[in-house]
Design a protein around this motif. Structure first.
Motif, PDB file in Angstrom:
ATOM      1  N   PHE A 260       6.847   7.024   6.795  1.00  0.00           N
ATOM      2  CA  PHE A 260       7.479   7.813   5.734  1.00  0.00           C
ATOM      3  C   PHE A 260       8.481   8.799   6.334  1.00  0.00           C
ATOM      4  CE2 PHE A 260       3.607   6.722   3.189  1.00  0.00           C
ATOM      5  CZ  PHE A 260       4.267   6.136   2.118  1.00  0.00           C
TER       6      PHE A 260
ATOM      7  N   PHE B  84      -2.057   8.116   2.870  1.00  0.00           N
ATOM      8  CA  PHE B  84      -0.644   8.510   2.980  1.00  0.00           C
ATOM      9  C   PHE B  84      -0.310   8.970   4.395  1.00  0.00           C
ATOM     10  CE2 PHE B  84       2.601  11.833   2.902  1.00  0.00           C
ATOM     11  CZ  PHE B  84       3.652  11.170   2.292  1.00  0.00           C
TER      12      PHE B  84
ATOM     13  N   GLU C 233       0.125   6.497   7.106  1.00  0.00           N
ATOM     14  CA  GLU C 233       1.451   5.872   7.098  1.00  0.00           C
ATOM     15  C   GLU C 233       2.567   6.907   7.318  1.00  0.00           C
ATOM     16  OE1 GLU C 233       1.975   2.672   6.707  1.00  0.00           O
ATOM     17  OE2 GLU C 233       0.327   1.807   5.550  1.00  0.00           O
TER      18      GLU C 233
ATOM     19  N   THR D 111       0.812  -1.210   0.000  1.00  0.00           N
ATOM     20  CA  THR D 111       0.000   0.000   0.000  1.00  0.00           C
ATOM     21  C   THR D 111       0.846   1.261   0.000  1.00  0.00           C
ATOM     22  OG1 THR D 111      -1.931  -1.024   1.035  1.00  0.00           O
ATOM     23  CG2 THR D 111      -1.668   1.353   1.342  1.00  0.00           C
ATOM     24  N   ARG D 112       1.960   1.262   0.724  1.00  0.00           N
ATOM     25  CA  ARG D 112       2.757   2.484   0.845  1.00  0.00           C
ATOM     26  C   ARG D 112       3.287   2.945  -0.508  1.00  0.00           C
ATOM     27  NH1 ARG D 112       5.889  -0.075   5.997  1.00  0.00           N
ATOM     28  NH2 ARG D 112       4.112  -0.005   7.418  1.00  0.00           N
TER      29      ARG D 112
END
Length: 296
Positions: free
Chosen positions: A134, A127, A130, A86-87
């Protein structure tokens, strides 16, 4: 209410919704229901096209580019369907989704703005869900080669790095500004002028960059004539190229238009002029009066 569980459900829903919707856009491009300009579009002047028509005309020009975007969308959808990927999937998704959103609003494509906004917001939600990871990877983790001893000359360069960055910013801005003023400066003639006196030889006259002009028929993309113009306080001169020299310029790879051979030019029109914001009147040396009105 368990916020963590609600976050998980919403996170999963967004992943699947984004992947599903973007697949529909991807297959629309591949099967030819997106990025296809209608036949009537090709007969309209560019200046009359709506934002939607202009965008679709632009993207329809290259089929392989649309296919490339579609493949990118399919890859992002596949990555979003699985939690482990997913990232990378959401990063790829946002690279084109944010661009789509900006195009929809910049070119007033109203029918697509709503869904583009929803998909972009969902992508940002995934986004930022996460984001700690990141941030850790891109900011906290030591940069490449940080565990190696840095040569002394690089350490010296680091001390002047900010000066170098400032010079690059100022140098490019100043240099490009100078070139713009020299090569693309707009004087009082610049723009498109429509002949109102019925002289078909100068039906539509365009004064453009580099002191060039082009004569066109109304709603016709074929040029009647082109060349260079110059003017004084009260006189204007339009000069065009000989047929032989024009053929050379058409196949030119050295940009000779920037410094054309003056001996290969002939005078197309010269005379006295009167100019204001909306009208241009030229009294030619052949005692002919031509009146133009500004279109743009």
């Amino acid at each position: 209410m368990d916020l963590k569980k609600a976050h998980y459900y919403l996170y999963t829903f967004c992943r699947y919704f984004m992947a599903t919707m973007i697949l529909s856009y991807a297959f629309s491009k591949i099967l030819g229901t997106q990025f296809i300009a209608q036949p009537s579009t090709f007969d309209k002047p560019v200046g009359s096209l709506s934002g939607f028509e202009l965008t679709w005309y632009y993207y329809s020009f290259s089929h392989w580019y649309g296919t490339f975007i579609a493949v990118s969308q399919i890859i992002s959808a596949i990555l979003l369907f699985f939690r482990k990927t997913t990232r990378i999937g959401v990063v790829l998704f946002l690279t084109f989704m944010v661009n789509i959103l900006l195009i929809d609003f910049a070119y007033h494509i109203k029918g697509a703005q709503g869904m583009a906004t929803i998909l972009t917001v969902m992508g940002l939600f995934v986004f930022f869900s996460e984001f700690p990871l990141f941030y850790k990877y891109f900011i906290i983790e030591p940069p490449l080669f940080s565990d190696q001893e840095t040569p002394k000359w690089i350490n010296r360069f680091k001390k002047i790095k900010w000066v170098y960055i400032a010079v690059v910013f100022i140098g490019f801005y100043g240099g490009i500004s100078y070139l713009k003023n020299k090569l693309m400066g707009q004087n009082e003639f610049y723009g498109t002028w429509q002949n109102t006196t019925g002289n078909s030889e100068f039906e539509r006259l365009n004064f453009e960059a580099l002191s060039t002009f082009q004569v066109n028929k109304v709603c016709n993309n074929s040029k009647v004539n082109e060349g260079l113009y110059s003017f004084t306080k009260d006189s204007i001169f339009l000069r065009t190229f000989t047929k032989k020299y024009q053929d050379k310029l058409s196949n030119d790879k050295e940009n000779s238009i920037l410094n054309p051979d003056q001996s290969q030019m002939i005078t197309l029109l010269k005379g006295k002029y009167q100019l204001d914001q909306k009208s241009l009147t030229i009294q030619t040396d052949k005692n002919q009066k031509i009146i133009f009105k500004r279109i743009r």
